[in-house]
Design a protein around this motif. Structure first.
Motif, PDB file in Angstrom:
ATOM      1  N   GLU A   1       0.814  -1.228   0.000  1.00 38.42           N
ATOM      2  CA  GLU A   1       0.000   0.000   0.000  1.00 38.42           C
ATOM      3  C   GLU A   1       0.845   1.275   0.000  1.00 38.42           C
ATOM      4  OE1 GLU A   1      -3.315  -0.073  -0.461  1.00 38.42           O
ATOM      5  OE2 GLU A   1      -3.157  -2.269  -0.507  1.00 38.42           O
ATOM      6  N   THR A   2       2.158   1.158  -0.034  1.00 41.47           N
ATOM      7  CA  THR A   2       2.999   2.355  -0.113  1.00 41.47           C
ATOM      8  C   THR A   2       2.772   3.062  -1.444  1.00 41.47           C
ATOM      9  OG1 THR A   2       4.732   1.367   1.257  1.00 41.47           O
ATOM     10  CG2 THR A   2       5.376   3.233  -0.123  1.00 41.47           C
ATOM     11  N   PRO A   3       2.466   4.354  -1.428  1.00 35.70           N
ATOM     12  CA  PRO A   3       2.301   5.079  -2.691  1.00 35.70           C
ATOM     13  C   PRO A   3       3.654   5.318  -3.361  1.00 35.70           C
ATOM     14  CG  PRO A   3       2.030   6.569  -0.828  1.00 35.70           C
ATOM     15  CD  PRO A   3       2.168   5.188  -0.249  1.00 35.70           C
TER      16      PRO A   3
ATOM     17  N   LYS B   1       0.588   7.935 -10.612  1.00 37.49           N
ATOM     18  CA  LYS B   1       0.416   7.395  -9.276  1.00 37.49           C
ATOM     19  C   LYS B   1       0.250   5.879  -9.317  1.00 37.49           C
ATOM     20  CE  LYS B   1      -2.040   8.177  -4.940  1.00 37.49           C
ATOM     21  NZ  LYS B   1      -3.136   8.893  -4.237  1.00 37.49           N
TER      22      LYS B   1
ATOM     23  N   LYS C   1       0.703   2.112  -6.463  1.00 45.12           N
ATOM     24  CA  LYS C   1       0.891   1.665  -5.086  1.00 45.12           C
ATOM     25  C   LYS C   1       1.480   0.261  -5.082  1.00 45.12           C
ATOM     26  CE  LYS C   1      -3.757  -0.248  -4.345  1.00 45.12           C
ATOM     27  NZ  LYS C   1      -4.939  -0.259  -3.440  1.00 45.12           N
TER      28      LYS C   1
END
Length: 361
Positions: free
Chosen positions: A339-341, A352, A354
Motif C-alpha cells: 500500500e505504499t504510494p 500514481k 501503489k
C-alpha cells in the motif's frame, strides 16, 4: 536464427514471429488478450523448445548441484522437481532454473533459460572439479507447455500416466501420443495449472505429438499461444523473468527468492548472502499497480511523491485479467511495504501507483 521442431507449424498457423533468445519464435496468433484468456479459462499450448536442458550423472552429480544452486537439492526424491538458481561470487543471479531428480543421488536434469544456455553450461563446467558426467541435450530436446485449468483433462486420453492427479512440481516418464520416454511435468510459467512435456525430437516425434494434442484438444477449445501472452500470464502471477527482474547483479534475497535460498549448506556466495540476510537488503523487488492511466515499461523510473528516484521498473503490462496496469520493480527497502504510494515516471509525468501483494491475479 535457430528454429524449434515446431517453427513450420507456427508459420502455417499464421503466427506473428520474432527473434527471442536467438530463436525464431511465435509471439502471438490471434492476439495477446484472447490468447491470455484462453489459458486462464481453458487451455493453451506454448512452444518453449528454446529452453536449455542439461543432464548430470554420477555419484558426484548431487554434490555439484548443491555447490552451485541456492536451494537444497538433497531434499529431492525421484520424480520431484525444484525451483532454484545459480549465484555468482557477488551473490548475483547467474540464472534461475528447475532441477529434476530423475534418479536420486545419480541422475538429474537442469532446465535453464534459453538466453543463458551457453553461459550456464560454462558456469557448470567451470565448477565441476570432480568430473561429473554432463550432457547438454538442449538442441535435441523438444518442450511443449500445455497450460490452463482444463489442460490435464484434455491431454489425459493421450497417455496412460495419471496426469490428472500429478502433484505440483512432480513428474513422470511414460508414453504420450504414441511416443515413448516422454517426461510429463506438473510445472509451468502461467499459474493456471497444466503440464510441460519434454521429449527427444527424433523419428517424427514432434509432429506426432503436436498433431495428437490438437486433434484431441482442438474440438475442446485448445489453442496455440505465443510468447507475448506467456509474458502477461507470468507477470500476473508475479513470476520473475531473467534479464528483466533477475540478473547477474540482483541477489535472490533482493528478488524475494529467500524461500529458495537455503543456508543449511554452502553454495557460491552463501556466506555473503547470509550476511546480507542478517543486515537486511537495501532494495527489494515489489509488485505495483497503477492508479493513473498508463503502462509501465522496463527501465522506467520509480519515484517518491517529490519526484526523487527510488527504483526502477523491471516488468510492466496492461493486465488482461484485471483490466489495469501492473508491474514489478526494485525499490529502496523503505518503500517496499504493501500500500505504499509510489510514482512511475512516464515521459516526464509522474503516474500514481501503489505497492501491492503478489500475485496480482
Amino acid at each position: 536464427m535457430k528454429e524449434t521442431p515446431f517453427t513450420k507449424k507456427h508459420l502455417e498457423l499464421g503466427a506473428k514471429m520474432a527473434e527471442f533468445a536467438g530463436y525464431h519464435m511465435p509471439i502471438s496468433y490471434s492476439g495477446i488478450n484472447e490468447e491470455h484468456q484462453t489459458v486462464r479459462k481453458n487451455a493453451g499450448v506454448f512452444d518453449v523448445s528454446h529452453m536449455g536442458e542439461f543432464i548430470l550423472k554420477g555419484p558426484k552429480a548431487l554434490d555439484l548441484i548443491q555447490r552451485v544452486t541456492t536451494n537444497d537439492a538433497s531434499k529431492l526424491r525421484n520424480n520431484h522437481a525444484q525451483y532454484s538458481c545459480f549465484t555468482n561470487e557477488q551473490g548475483g543471479i547467474v540464472d534461475d532454473l528447475i532441477v529434476y531428480c530423475i534418479e536420486e543421488n545419480n541422475v538429474y536434469m537442469i532446465v535453464v533459460n534459453a538466453a543463458n544456455i551457453e553461459k550456464d553450461w560454462k558456469w557448470l563446467s567451470d565448477h565441476n572439479p570432480d568430473g561429473v558426467e554432463m550432457h547438454n541435450i538442449s538442441d535435441k530436446t523438444a518442450l511443449l507447455a500445455i497450460q490452463g485449468p482444463n489442460a490435464t483433462a484434455i491431454l489425459q486420453p493421450l497417455t496412460d500416466t495419471d496426469i490428472l492427479n500429478l502433484k505440483y512440481y512432480t513428474f513422470e516418464k511414460g508414453r504420450f501420443a504414441g511416443v515413448d520416454n516422454v517426461l510429463i511435468s506438473a510445472t509451468g510459467y502461467t499459474g493456471s495449472g497444466g503440464v510441460e512435456i519434454y521429449f527427444e525430437d527424433k523419428d517424427g516425434a514432434a509432429d506426432k505429438i503436436w498433431e495428437a494434442i490438437f486433434a484431441e484438444g482442438g474440438p475442446k477449445g485448445l489453442k496455440p499461444i505465443g510468447l507475448a501472452a506467456r509474458d502477461t500470464l507470468r507477470l500476473e502471477m508475479g513470476y520473475c523473468l531473467y534479464g528483466n527482474d533477475l540478473n547477474d547483479t540482483t541477489t535472490p534475497l533482493e528478488a524475494g527468492l529467500g524461500w529458495i535460498t537455503k543456508f543449511t549448506k554452502e553454495f557460491t556466495a552463501s556466506d555473503l548472502l547470509k550476511k546480507q540476510k542478517e543486515a537486511g537488503v537495501t532494495q527489494k523487488l515489489v509488485g505495483f499497480e497503477l492508479q493513473d492511466k498508463g503502462i509501465p515499461r522496463n527501465g522506467y523510473e520509480i519515484c517518491d511523491e517529490n519526484g526523487n528516484r527510488i527504483g526502477t521498473v523491471t516488468s510492466g503490462t496492461q493486465s488482461p485479467s484485471l483490466g489495469k496496469a501492473i508491474g514489478l520493480g526494485y525499490v529502496q527497502s523503505g518503500f517496499a511495504a504493501f500500500e505504499t504510494p509510489v510514482f512511475i515516471k512516464v515521459r516526464d509525468k509522474l503516474l500514481k501507483a501503489k505497492v501491492v501483494k503478489l500475485p496480482f491475479a
